[in-house]
Write an enzyme that holds these catalytic residues in place. Structure first.
Site, PDB file in Angstrom:
ATOM      1  N   THR A  36       0.950  -0.920   0.064  1.00  0.00           N
ATOM      2  CA  THR A  36       0.489  -0.133   0.130  1.00  0.00           C
ATOM      3  C   THR A  36       0.735   1.208   0.260  1.00  0.00           C
ATOM      4  O   THR A  36       0.052   2.107  -1.271  1.00  0.00           O
ATOM      5  CB  THR A  36      -1.308   0.334   1.136  1.00  0.00           C
ATOM      6  OG1 THR A  36      -0.148   0.057   2.315  1.00  0.00           O
ATOM      7  CG2 THR A  36      -1.760  -1.375   1.547  1.00  0.00           C
ATOM      8  N   ASP A 175      10.012   1.230   4.549  1.00  0.00           N
ATOM      9  CA  ASP A 175      11.237   0.701   5.296  1.00  0.00           C
ATOM     10  C   ASP A 175      11.836   1.466   5.983  1.00  0.00           C
ATOM     11  O   ASP A 175      12.513   1.514   7.248  1.00  0.00           O
ATOM     12  CB  ASP A 175      11.502  -0.102   4.106  1.00  0.00           C
ATOM     13  CG  ASP A 175      10.792  -1.724   3.999  1.00  0.00           C
ATOM     14  OD1 ASP A 175       9.730  -1.336   3.728  1.00  0.00           O
ATOM     15  OD2 ASP A 175      11.032  -2.361   2.452  1.00  0.00           O
TER      16      ASP A 175
END
Length: 388
Positions: A36, A175
């Site tokens: 997403t 991340d």
């Protein structure tokens, strides 16, 4: 302590003179909200207590000297800050070099070389984002050692930029952001469009998070990851033509998707269906956590795995098998964790079922695939920092 061993190795290889800094950047897991981030939606990650340790010292010349304790057979790899470009023979050093290049692209040229030694305790290919950990670590080192004025948010964005443009992986921001902003004992809901975030305390008394590493290594740059992203972009473009307010799949719903399904391929529509469903699941998990409803959290995890496997098609037989074992053992929730194509499942397990689940999964997986999955208990930690 791990960092003391890394520092000792640095001094052995490169000497102990000058100003030496020791740094750490964590890996991450994502509770829910997979694929997403690059669609402008929400994700729900946390930082780990495992990650990448780095020891660095600025040089006065242009030389770069790299060494990884994880790839000792490669020895010291030498390069230069002049003419930075991705090279196959550069191996893992393309990640720190990419960040140095990205700083230059953002107007902060790295004019002096560096001695850099790394050690990572993230299992290789596990999907815990070791690459982002290295990128954030390098950015943190450059800011600290070279005096660049860069905010924490900019560190995350530069790490993403380097992976996109230097190393050729079209990853989203999650991340790197989690590696920078992680907070112990907290999950983070991140809006990948605005970069606003909110912490959600995570300390369930009767459950724990467990990763099972399939030991199937995924290579995102060489996999179908970029194809999935292109599918999402194709559907978003079709939606924009019909619905002017749509900027990405984050703004779409199922009815909108039905309206444009004849304008896109069946495959692209299926990918978009998963993403739209996942954006709803993230918000439903937020509500469930605020109500301490971990059973509902688990149900959403299983729904996400189904979507990743059957709609987004980023699973593999090993990960589907581990998910089936989790169901058969009565585990509260289980799903693919990370980009897919290998790596780990993340499992929400009640304490009373933990031993049976882990034992059963290891035995059944070994009988089926000839290797044991690696069990990793998730411990949520803080974000990137200088250690000494």
């Amino acid at each position: 302590m791990v960092w003391e061993n890394v520092l000792a190795k640095f001094k052995e290889l490169f000497g102990d003179e000058g100003e030496i800094g020791v740094y750490f950047a964590p890996g991450r897991v994502n509770m829910i909200g997979e694929h997403t981030d690059y669609n402008g939606g929400h994700v729900f990650p946390c930082a780990l207590t495992i990650g990448t340790y780095g020891v660095a010292r600025r040089r006065e010349d242009k030389k770069l000297r790299f060494y990884s304790m994880n790839f000792e057979q490669l020895g010291v790899i030498e390069s230069s800050v002049v003419g930075l470009k991705p090279e196959k023979e550069a191996d893992w050093t393309n990640y720190p070099k990419g960040v140095m290049w990205a700083f230059g692209e953002k107007g902060m040229e790295v004019t002096n070389g560096m001695d850099l030694l790394l050690f990572g305790n993230i299992p290789n290919g596990s999907g815990l984002s070791s690459s982002a950990s290295v990128e954030v670590l390098t950015g943190y080192i450059l800011r600290d050692q070279y005096g660049f004025e860069v905010s924490n948010q900019e560190l995350a964005l530069i790490g993403q930029f380097s992976e996109n443009k230097f190393n050729g992986v079209n990853c989203g921001i999650m991340d790197q952001f989690a590696s920078v902003f992680g907070k112990a004992e907290n999950l983070m809901r991140l809006d990948c469009r605005s970069l606003q975030y909110k912490y959600f305390p995570w300390h369930p008394k009767d459950y724990r998070l467990v990763l099972l590493n399939s030991q199937v290594k995924h290579e995102l740059a060489n996999s179908a990851y970029n194809q999935r992203r292109k599918s999402c972009e194709n559907v978003a473009e079709a939606l924009k033509r019909r619905f002017p307010g749509v900027k990405s799949l984050r703004d779409a719903n199922y009815d909108m998707l039905d309206d444009v399904k004849n304008e896109v391929s069946e495959e692209d529509a299926l990918r978009a269906k998963y993403v739209i469903g996942e954006k709803y699941r993230v918000m439903e998990v937020c509500v469930a956590l605020e109500e301490d409803d971990y059973e509902e959290v688990g149900r959403k995890m299983f729904e996400t795995h189904h979507g990743l496997s059957k709609e987004y098609e980023v699973s593999c037989p090993e990960l589907d098998f581990l998910n089936d074992v989790a169901k058969s053992c009565g585990v509260t929730g289980s799903r693919i964790m990370g980009g897919g194509f290998g790596g780990c499942t993340i499992n929400l397990v009640s304490n009373e079922l933990y031993d049976n689940f882990v034992g059963t999964a290891k035995q059944a997986y070994k009988e089926k695939f000839g290797i044991e999955p690696i069990c990793i208990d998730v411990v949520i930690g803080d974000g990137s920092r200088r250690l000494c």
